[in-house]
Design a protein around this motif. Sequence first.
Motif, PDB file in Angstrom:
ATOM      1  N   PRO A 168      -4.838 -19.332  17.238  1.00 26.77           N
ATOM      2  CA  PRO A 168      -4.078 -19.257  15.985  1.00 26.77           C
ATOM      3  C   PRO A 168      -4.874 -19.808  14.798  1.00 26.77           C
ATOM      4  O   PRO A 168      -4.796 -19.269  13.696  1.00 26.77           O
ATOM      5  N   ALA A 169      -5.667 -20.841  15.019  1.00 25.27           N
ATOM      6  CA  ALA A 169      -6.480 -21.405  13.927  1.00 25.27           C
ATOM      7  C   ALA A 169      -7.525 -20.397  13.456  1.00 25.27           C
ATOM      8  O   ALA A 169      -7.770 -20.266  12.252  1.00 25.27           O
ATOM      9  N   THR A 170      -8.128 -19.671  14.388  1.00 25.68           N
ATOM     10  CA  THR A 170      -9.117 -18.656  14.018  1.00 25.68           C
ATOM     11  C   THR A 170      -8.451 -17.519  13.257  1.00 25.68           C
ATOM     12  O   THR A 170      -8.980 -17.041  12.247  1.00 25.68           O
ATOM     13  N   VAL A 171      -7.300 -17.082  13.723  1.00 25.00           N
ATOM     14  CA  VAL A 171      -6.574 -16.010  13.030  1.00 25.00           C
ATOM     15  C   VAL A 171      -6.244 -16.449  11.609  1.00 25.00           C
ATOM     16  O   VAL A 171      -6.461 -15.692  10.654  1.00 25.00           O
ATOM     17  N   GLU A 172      -5.759 -17.663  11.445  1.00 26.30           N
ATOM     18  CA  GLU A 172      -5.412 -18.150  10.110  1.00 26.30           C
ATOM     19  C   GLU A 172      -6.653 -18.269   9.229  1.00 26.30           C
ATOM     20  O   GLU A 172      -6.641 -17.871   8.069  1.00 26.30           O
ATOM     21  N   ARG A 173      -7.738 -18.813   9.770  1.00 26.32           N
ATOM     22  CA  ARG A 173      -8.968 -18.980   8.997  1.00 26.32           C
ATOM     23  C   ARG A 173      -9.522 -17.631   8.535  1.00 26.32           C
ATOM     24  O   ARG A 173      -9.861 -17.443   7.372  1.00 26.32           O
ATOM     25  N   ARG A 174      -9.575 -16.675   9.441  1.00 24.16           N
ATOM     26  CA  ARG A 174     -10.100 -15.347   9.068  1.00 24.16           C
ATOM     27  C   ARG A 174      -9.161 -14.619   8.115  1.00 24.16           C
ATOM     28  O   ARG A 174      -9.604 -13.921   7.212  1.00 24.16           O
ATOM     29  N   SER A 175      -7.866 -14.782   8.325  1.00 19.19           N
ATOM     30  CA  SER A 175      -6.899 -14.157   7.417  1.00 19.19           C
ATOM     31  C   SER A 175      -7.068 -14.702   6.010  1.00 19.19           C
ATOM     32  O   SER A 175      -7.047 -13.938   5.034  1.00 19.19           O
ATOM     33  N   GLU A 176      -7.224 -16.010   5.905  1.00 16.97           N
ATOM     34  CA  GLU A 176      -7.398 -16.622   4.580  1.00 16.97           C
ATOM     35  C   GLU A 176      -8.706 -16.174   3.938  1.00 16.97           C
ATOM     36  O   GLU A 176      -8.762 -15.936   2.739  1.00 16.97           O
ATOM     37  N   GLU A 177      -9.740 -16.036   4.749  1.00 23.34           N
ATOM     38  CA  GLU A 177     -11.035 -15.608   4.206  1.00 23.34           C
ATOM     39  C   GLU A 177     -11.002 -14.153   3.739  1.00 23.34           C
ATOM     40  O   GLU A 177     -11.433 -13.850   2.628  1.00 23.34           O
ATOM     41  N   TYR A 178     -10.507 -13.264   4.573  1.00 22.02           N
ATOM     42  CA  TYR A 178     -10.591 -11.835   4.279  1.00 22.02           C
ATOM     43  C   TYR A 178      -9.380 -11.264   3.556  1.00 22.02           C
ATOM     44  O   TYR A 178      -9.515 -10.292   2.810  1.00 22.02           O
ATOM     45  N   TYR A 179      -8.212 -11.805   3.796  1.00 17.71           N
ATOM     46  CA  TYR A 179      -6.985 -11.198   3.280  1.00 17.71           C
ATOM     47  C   TYR A 179      -6.256 -12.136   2.339  1.00 17.71           C
ATOM     48  O   TYR A 179      -5.075 -12.405   2.487  1.00 17.71           O
ATOM     49  N   ASN A 180      -6.980 -12.619   1.350  1.00 15.01           N
ATOM     50  CA  ASN A 180      -6.341 -13.389   0.296  1.00 15.01           C
ATOM     51  C   ASN A 180      -6.365 -12.538  -0.970  1.00 15.01           C
ATOM     52  O   ASN A 180      -7.288 -11.734  -1.180  1.00 15.01           O
ATOM     53  N   PRO A 181      -5.336 -12.641  -1.802  1.00 18.33           N
ATOM     54  CA  PRO A 181      -5.202 -11.734  -2.952  1.00 18.33           C
ATOM     55  C   PRO A 181      -6.396 -11.723  -3.904  1.00 18.33           C
ATOM     56  O   PRO A 181      -6.768 -10.660  -4.405  1.00 18.33           O
ATOM     57  N   GLY A 234      -2.812  -4.473  -8.204  1.00 18.33           N
ATOM     58  CA  GLY A 234      -1.369  -4.546  -7.993  1.00 18.33           C
ATOM     59  C   GLY A 234      -1.001  -4.302  -6.538  1.00 18.33           C
ATOM     60  O   GLY A 234       0.084  -4.677  -6.098  1.00 18.33           O
ATOM     61  N   ASP A 235      -1.921  -3.688  -5.764  1.00 17.04           N
ATOM     62  CA  ASP A 235      -1.691  -3.445  -4.334  1.00 17.04           C
ATOM     63  C   ASP A 235      -2.137  -4.625  -3.480  1.00 17.04           C
ATOM     64  O   ASP A 235      -1.859  -4.657  -2.280  1.00 17.04           O
ATOM     65  N   GLU A 236      -2.831  -5.602  -4.078  1.00 19.91           N
ATOM     66  CA  GLU A 236      -3.471  -6.642  -3.268  1.00 19.91           C
ATOM     67  C   GLU A 236      -2.499  -7.458  -2.420  1.00 19.91           C
ATOM     68  O   GLU A 236      -2.800  -7.787  -1.269  1.00 19.91           O
ATOM     69  N   ASP A 237      -1.325  -7.801  -2.939  1.00 22.56           N
ATOM     70  CA  ASP A 237      -0.385  -8.580  -2.128  1.00 22.56           C
ATOM     71  C   ASP A 237       0.097  -7.770  -0.924  1.00 22.56           C
ATOM     72  O   ASP A 237       0.206  -8.303   0.183  1.00 22.56           O
ATOM     73  N   GLY A 238       0.364  -6.490  -1.116  1.00 24.95           N
ATOM     74  CA  GLY A 238       0.788  -5.635  -0.014  1.00 24.95           C
ATOM     75  C   GLY A 238      -0.322  -5.435   1.007  1.00 24.95           C
ATOM     76  O   GLY A 238      -0.073  -5.428   2.213  1.00 24.95           O
ATOM     77  N   ILE A 239      -1.566  -5.275   0.536  1.00 22.93           N
ATOM     78  CA  ILE A 239      -2.708  -5.137   1.446  1.00 22.93           C
ATOM     79  C   ILE A 239      -2.837  -6.411   2.283  1.00 22.93           C
ATOM     80  O   ILE A 239      -2.981  -6.352   3.507  1.00 22.93           O
ATOM     81  N   CYS A 240      -2.776  -7.545   1.619  1.00 21.78           N
ATOM     82  CA  CYS A 240      -2.884  -8.821   2.344  1.00 21.78           C
ATOM     83  C   CYS A 240      -1.777  -8.966   3.381  1.00 21.78           C
ATOM     84  O   CYS A 240      -2.033  -9.393   4.510  1.00 21.78           O
TER      85      CYS A 240
END
Length: 179
Positions: free
Chosen positions: A40-53, A17-23
């Motif tokens: 920006p592409a690297t930030v988005e790629r890493r964010s999607e990899e590590y910080y997806n619900p 239940g905390d996953e959306d807030g953590i992301c």
Amino acid sequence: MASDDAPAYEVRPARVGDEDGICAVCRAGFAESSAGLLSPATVERRSEEYYNPARVRHEILTGGVDHRWQGYVVAVSRPGDVLGAAGGGITDGTVGHLYVLYLDPALRGRGIGTALLDVVTDQQRETGVVEQWVSVTEGNDLGIPFYLARGFVVRDRVVYGTTGEGTPEACSLRMSRPV
């Protein structure tokens, strides 16, 4: 636990239940601390990899199964909003690593990051860790001073990622401290 100018909060192990807030806090913190350092592409790629619900939910469920990943801890406000998140693990019996520590960028400087780091450090210390490591993107003027102020020392510099021309995309400073 909160300073006078920080919202009231508690630090606790993350729950389903905390996953959306953590992301949300990790993506925002990573984007802010990486601005001008990573594309920006690297930030988005890493964010999607590590910080997806889905990934974060799995990491909440498996945190603490073994010491390599001890799980997320979160700072949550009294209404339950995630203000920050951190997590670490142990790579051998006495060496701990802080893998992630981000908070709502608007709340920097109010003690929340320190509280999160303290909880992860205590988790690691309880298992016999005597040294703690963290990697920070070189040039990260938000993270590096934070860790230096808490006793971390730069130990080495690692190149990671390259551009299409073969030049380094970024470098990581590996920092450690005794705990």
